[in-house]
Design a protein around this motif. Structure first.
Motif, PDB file in Angstrom:
ATOM      1  N   GLY A 158       0.785  -1.230   0.000  1.00  0.00           N
ATOM      2  CA  GLY A 158       0.000   0.000   0.000  1.00  0.00           C
ATOM      3  C   GLY A 158       0.815   1.277   0.000  1.00  0.00           C
ATOM      4  O   GLY A 158       0.249   2.372  -0.153  1.00  0.00           O
ATOM      5  N   SER A 159       2.133   1.175   0.165  1.00  0.00           N
ATOM      6  CA  SER A 159       2.957   2.390   0.270  1.00  0.00           C
ATOM      7  C   SER A 159       2.978   3.171  -1.047  1.00  0.00           C
ATOM      8  O   SER A 159       2.937   4.410  -1.042  1.00  0.00           O
ATOM      9  CB  SER A 159       4.381   2.037   0.706  1.00  0.00           C
ATOM     10  OG  SER A 159       5.012   1.163  -0.217  1.00  0.00           O
ATOM     11  N   ALA A 160       3.042   2.479  -2.170  1.00  0.00           N
ATOM     12  CA  ALA A 160       3.071   3.164  -3.461  1.00  0.00           C
ATOM     13  C   ALA A 160       1.771   3.936  -3.687  1.00  0.00           C
ATOM     14  O   ALA A 160       1.779   5.074  -4.171  1.00  0.00           O
ATOM     15  CB  ALA A 160       3.303   2.162  -4.592  1.00  0.00           C
ATOM     16  N   TRP A 161       0.634   3.319  -3.336  1.00  0.00           N
ATOM     17  CA  TRP A 161      -0.667   3.993  -3.464  1.00  0.00           C
ATOM     18  C   TRP A 161      -0.704   5.245  -2.599  1.00  0.00           C
ATOM     19  O   TRP A 161      -1.137   6.314  -3.046  1.00  0.00           O
ATOM     20  CB  TRP A 161      -1.776   3.031  -3.049  1.00  0.00           C
ATOM     21  CG  TRP A 161      -3.135   3.673  -3.023  1.00  0.00           C
ATOM     22  CD1 TRP A 161      -4.000   3.822  -4.058  1.00  0.00           C
ATOM     23  CD2 TRP A 161      -3.767   4.269  -1.882  1.00  0.00           C
ATOM     24  NE1 TRP A 161      -5.138   4.476  -3.643  1.00  0.00           N
ATOM     25  CE2 TRP A 161      -5.020   4.770  -2.319  1.00  0.00           C
ATOM     26  CE3 TRP A 161      -3.398   4.430  -0.546  1.00  0.00           C
ATOM     27  CZ2 TRP A 161      -5.906   5.414  -1.448  1.00  0.00           C
ATOM     28  CZ3 TRP A 161      -4.269   5.074   0.314  1.00  0.00           C
ATOM     29  CH2 TRP A 161      -5.513   5.558  -0.135  1.00  0.00           C
ATOM     30  N   LEU A 162      -0.243   5.139  -1.354  1.00  0.00           N
ATOM     31  CA  LEU A 162      -0.289   6.267  -0.421  1.00  0.00           C
ATOM     32  C   LEU A 162       0.618   7.401  -0.881  1.00  0.00           C
ATOM     33  O   LEU A 162       0.220   8.578  -0.834  1.00  0.00           O
ATOM     34  CB  LEU A 162       0.109   5.798   0.971  1.00  0.00           C
ATOM     35  CG  LEU A 162       0.027   6.856   2.085  1.00  0.00           C
ATOM     36  CD1 LEU A 162      -1.401   7.352   2.237  1.00  0.00           C
ATOM     37  CD2 LEU A 162       0.551   6.278   3.399  1.00  0.00           C
ATOM     38  N   LEU A 163       1.821   7.090  -1.328  1.00  0.00           N
ATOM     39  CA  LEU A 163       2.751   8.126  -1.794  1.00  0.00           C
ATOM     40  C   LEU A 163       2.170   8.905  -2.972  1.00  0.00           C
ATOM     41  O   LEU A 163       2.314  10.126  -3.051  1.00  0.00           O
ATOM     42  CB  LEU A 163       4.087   7.491  -2.188  1.00  0.00           C
ATOM     43  CG  LEU A 163       4.959   6.958  -1.054  1.00  0.00           C
ATOM     44  CD1 LEU A 163       6.095   6.114  -1.610  1.00  0.00           C
ATOM     45  CD2 LEU A 163       5.508   8.100  -0.198  1.00  0.00           C
ATOM     46  N   GLU A 164       1.509   8.184  -3.886  1.00  0.00           N
ATOM     47  CA  GLU A 164       0.896   8.860  -5.023  1.00  0.00           C
ATOM     48  C   GLU A 164      -0.327   9.670  -4.581  1.00  0.00           C
ATOM     49  O   GLU A 164      -0.530  10.804  -5.034  1.00  0.00           O
ATOM     50  CB  GLU A 164       0.489   7.833  -6.090  1.00  0.00           C
ATOM     51  CG  GLU A 164      -0.062   8.465  -7.350  1.00  0.00           C
ATOM     52  CD  GLU A 164      -0.431   7.440  -8.401  1.00  0.00           C
ATOM     53  OE1 GLU A 164      -0.617   7.837  -9.565  1.00  0.00           O
ATOM     54  OE2 GLU A 164      -0.546   6.242  -8.068  1.00  0.00           O
ATOM     55  N   LYS A 165      -1.131   9.116  -3.664  1.00  0.00           N
ATOM     56  CA  LYS A 165      -2.341   9.790  -3.193  1.00  0.00           C
ATOM     57  C   LYS A 165      -1.999  11.092  -2.481  1.00  0.00           C
ATOM     58  O   LYS A 165      -2.716  12.098  -2.608  1.00  0.00           O
ATOM     59  CB  LYS A 165      -3.098   8.857  -2.244  1.00  0.00           C
ATOM     60  CG  LYS A 165      -4.517   9.288  -1.934  1.00  0.00           C
ATOM     61  CD  LYS A 165      -5.423   9.046  -3.119  1.00  0.00           C
ATOM     62  CE  LYS A 165      -6.884   9.306  -2.746  1.00  0.00           C
ATOM     63  NZ  LYS A 165      -7.772   9.161  -3.928  1.00  0.00           N
ATOM     64  N   LEU A 166      -0.899  11.098  -1.743  1.00  0.00           N
ATOM     65  CA  LEU A 166      -0.483  12.294  -1.003  1.00  0.00           C
ATOM     66  C   LEU A 166       0.349  13.243  -1.863  1.00  0.00           C
ATOM     67  O   LEU A 166       0.854  14.250  -1.365  1.00  0.00           O
ATOM     68  CB  LEU A 166       0.324  11.883   0.237  1.00  0.00           C
ATOM     69  CG  LEU A 166      -0.435  11.097   1.308  1.00  0.00           C
ATOM     70  CD1 LEU A 166       0.516  10.647   2.411  1.00  0.00           C
ATOM     71  CD2 LEU A 166      -1.592  11.917   1.885  1.00  0.00           C
TER      72      LEU A 166
END
Length: 292
Positions: A191-199
């Motif tokens: 989930g880290s890649a999703w979160l980095l892009e979302k933020l």
């Protein structure tokens, strides 16, 4: 002991399509540095005024032109002077592209022009964090700009008017470097890649290939013993020298020099002659699995 990246010299003295060297994709894809010691980028008398750090905005690392907007950044001066500076950098971009398409005809129709930069400030003495310190050996990888395996082909030229060389160190081949640090690198957190892009910390999704490349970049720069004693050699690129590398593959460090032009091109791995020789292909072979 690991070997050191090879420097391959070619005799070209023209950027145009009638130069003698062509079809050397296998050389650049093998992770070698391609060097042209007799290929200067010739500045006009008016352009020579730009060989002065006063044109660079103190807040910017380099003066650059962003494509496709043809937007000048990082420079200060009058509108007339900035237009001339922008034209000089644009001319370098055009000549670099013509050269790259002659040397690497397999990439024709697939090379995408990235930023063009002019670097009038001396490399030596610039204070920065260890992670941003380009005097340390590293492969190029960017925390906020995931390349997702896309290759970084770079054309450099030393335009120093005072006989000062651009001083580099180059290190071990990419595969040896990956083998050195891969055992210390785990997979990214779910989930880290999703979160980095979302933020909006990253401009796009960070793939596992990006994760590995960033870790290789950081492990090398943080390892003082590696920087000091790993296989490496110094190269002095004299004024009038042009050199080309895949900077995501060649371990390099800029140790000194002032006044350089650089053109970046992007190339999807699928359009290489030998995709398996790319960093992504090498990492997948070493790990025994596909990177997503």
């Amino acid at each position: 002991m690991s070997s050191i990246t090879t420097i391959r010299d070619f005799p070209d003295s023209t950027w145009a399509d009638d130069g003698p060297t062509r079809g050397i994709e296998s050389v650049i894809e093998a992770g070698e540095v391609v060097q042209f010691a007799q290929l200067p980028f010739v500045l006009t008398p008016n352009e020579r005024q730009f060989l002065d750090p006063r044109w660079a905005d103190a807040k910017a690392k380099n003066i650059s032109v962003r494509w496709p907007a043809n937007e000048l950044r990082g420079a200060v001066g009058s509108a007339q002077d900035l237009a001339a500076l922008q034209a000089m950098i644009g001319r370098y971009a055009e000549q670099s592209e013509a050269l790259a398409l002659r040397l690497f005809p397999h990439y024709r129709g697939h090379l995408r022009r990235g930023n063009s930069s002019f670097r009038p400030v001396n490399v030596a003495g610039r204070e920065t964090s260890w992670r941003k310190d380009d005097t340390r050996l590293h492969v190029d990888a960017f925390p906020s700009n995931p390349m997702q395996g896309t290759r970084l082909l770079r054309v450099f030229c030393n335009v120093n008017p005072n006989g000062q060389a651009r001083q580099w160190r180059v290190g071990e081949p990419f595969e040896a470097h990956a083998k050195r640090y891969l055992p210390q690198i785990g997979r990214p957190l779910p989930g880290s890649a999703w979160l980095l892009e979302k933020l909006h910390i990253t401009k796009r999704r960070r793939t596992e290939c990006d994760h590995l490349m960033l870790k290789l970049h950081d492990h090398a720069k943080a390892d003082a013993e590696f920087q000091r004693s790993s296989p490496q050699t110094r190269i002095d690129f004299a004024p009038g020298t042009t050199w080309i590398v895949f900077s995501d593959q060649v371990l390099h460090a800029a140790m000194g020099g002032q006044h350089m032009l650089e053109q970046t091109f992007y190339l999807d791995v699928a359009h290489q002659q030998q995709p398996e020789s790319s960093p992504r292909g090498t990492l997948e072979r070493l790990l025994g699995r596909e990177l997503r």
